[in-house]
Design a protein around this motif. Structure first.
Motif, PDB file in Angstrom:
ATOM      1  N   CYS A   1       8.501  -6.343   8.206  1.00 46.38           N
ATOM      2  CA  CYS A   1       7.813  -6.033   6.954  1.00 46.38           C
ATOM      3  C   CYS A   1       8.702  -5.339   5.921  1.00 46.38           C
ATOM      4  O   CYS A   1       8.590  -5.643   4.728  1.00 46.38           O
ATOM      5  CB  CYS A   1       6.572  -5.193   7.238  1.00 46.38           C
ATOM      6  N   PRO A   2       9.582  -4.411   6.328  1.00 47.72           N
ATOM      7  CA  PRO A   2      10.450  -3.801   5.314  1.00 47.72           C
ATOM      8  C   PRO A   2      11.324  -4.877   4.663  1.00 47.72           C
ATOM      9  O   PRO A   2      12.045  -5.612   5.338  1.00 47.72           O
ATOM     10  CB  PRO A   2      11.307  -2.806   6.108  1.00 47.72           C
TER      11      PRO A   2
ATOM     12  N   ILE B   1       1.969   1.568   2.251  1.00 47.75           N
ATOM     13  CA  ILE B   1       2.296   2.502   3.332  1.00 47.75           C
ATOM     14  C   ILE B   1       3.772   2.864   3.292  1.00 47.75           C
ATOM     15  O   ILE B   1       4.135   4.045   3.334  1.00 47.75           O
ATOM     16  CB  ILE B   1       1.931   1.891   4.704  1.00 47.75           C
ATOM     17  N   MET B   2       4.634   1.864   3.201  1.00 47.56           N
ATOM     18  CA  MET B   2       6.078   2.129   3.217  1.00 47.56           C
ATOM     19  C   MET B   2       6.534   2.917   1.990  1.00 47.56           C
ATOM     20  O   MET B   2       7.453   3.715   2.081  1.00 47.56           O
ATOM     21  CB  MET B   2       6.849   0.818   3.354  1.00 47.56           C
ATOM     22  N   ARG B   3       5.872   2.695   0.855  1.00 47.85           N
ATOM     23  CA  ARG B   3       6.236   3.445  -0.357  1.00 47.85           C
ATOM     24  C   ARG B   3       5.749   4.896  -0.292  1.00 47.85           C
ATOM     25  O   ARG B   3       6.458   5.815  -0.694  1.00 47.85           O
ATOM     26  CB  ARG B   3       5.664   2.765  -1.599  1.00 47.85           C
ATOM     27  N   GLU B   4       4.536   5.093   0.199  1.00 49.83           N
ATOM     28  CA  GLU B   4       3.960   6.445   0.271  1.00 49.83           C
ATOM     29  C   GLU B   4       4.607   7.283   1.368  1.00 49.83           C
ATOM     30  O   GLU B   4       4.831   8.479   1.200  1.00 49.83           O
ATOM     31  CB  GLU B   4       2.447   6.331   0.514  1.00 49.83           C
TER      32      GLU B   4
ATOM     33  N   PRO C   1       7.834   6.697   3.592  1.00 49.32           N
ATOM     34  CA  PRO C   1       9.006   5.927   4.026  1.00 49.32           C
ATOM     35  C   PRO C   1       9.330   6.080   5.520  1.00 49.32           C
ATOM     36  O   PRO C   1       9.888   5.155   6.120  1.00 49.32           O
ATOM     37  CB  PRO C   1      10.146   6.490   3.160  1.00 49.32           C
ATOM     38  N   ALA C   2       8.962   7.195   6.109  1.00 51.13           N
ATOM     39  CA  ALA C   2       9.229   7.390   7.540  1.00 51.13           C
ATOM     40  C   ALA C   2       8.501   6.360   8.401  1.00 51.13           C
ATOM     41  O   ALA C   2       8.901   6.099   9.538  1.00 51.13           O
ATOM     42  CB  ALA C   2       8.834   8.805   7.962  1.00 51.13           C
ATOM     43  N   THR C   3       7.434   5.742   7.864  1.00 45.38           N
ATOM     44  CA  THR C   3       6.688   4.748   8.645  1.00 45.38           C
ATOM     45  C   THR C   3       7.485   3.460   8.856  1.00 45.38           C
ATOM     46  O   THR C   3       7.127   2.659   9.723  1.00 45.38           O
ATOM     47  CB  THR C   3       5.353   4.385   7.972  1.00 45.38           C
ATOM     48  N   ILE C   4       8.542   3.268   8.103  1.00 40.54           N
ATOM     49  CA  ILE C   4       9.370   2.069   8.297  1.00 40.54           C
ATOM     50  C   ILE C   4       9.843   1.993   9.743  1.00 40.54           C
ATOM     51  O   ILE C   4       9.922   0.919  10.326  1.00 40.54           O
ATOM     52  CB  ILE C   4      10.538   2.045   7.292  1.00 40.54           C
TER      53      ILE C   4
END
Length: 73
Positions: free
Chosen positions: A30-31, A12-15, A17-20
């Motif tokens: 998690c990051p 999710i974070m790679r696809e 990044p705004a979800t961080i």
């Protein structure tokens, strides 16, 4: 790829990044966590005592935001 309860946190974070921001807003570390590549959204919510439906809603909102901004330009 859609964001579901079984989606890996790292994916999710790679696809998207705004979800961080969603992870940080829900006080999830998690990051940068080495376990993120193994944990699903469900695992992360269980570990951090987060409401999964609310978290999924926020993840999806942040993931959609860049696409919406790009369409407005």
């Amino acid at each position: 790829m859609d964001i579901e309860r079984t989606t890996l946190v790292d994916d999710i974070m790679r696809e998207w990044p705004a979800t961080i921001r969603a992870f940080l807003d829900h006080r999830m570390n998690c990051p940068g966590c080495p376990i993120a590549c193994f944990h699903t959204v469900e695992d992360a919510c269980r570990e951090h005592h987060a409401d999964m439906e609310r978290f999924l809603t926020d993840l999806r909102r942040f993931a959609a935001a860049p696409a919406e901004a790009g369409n407005a330009a």
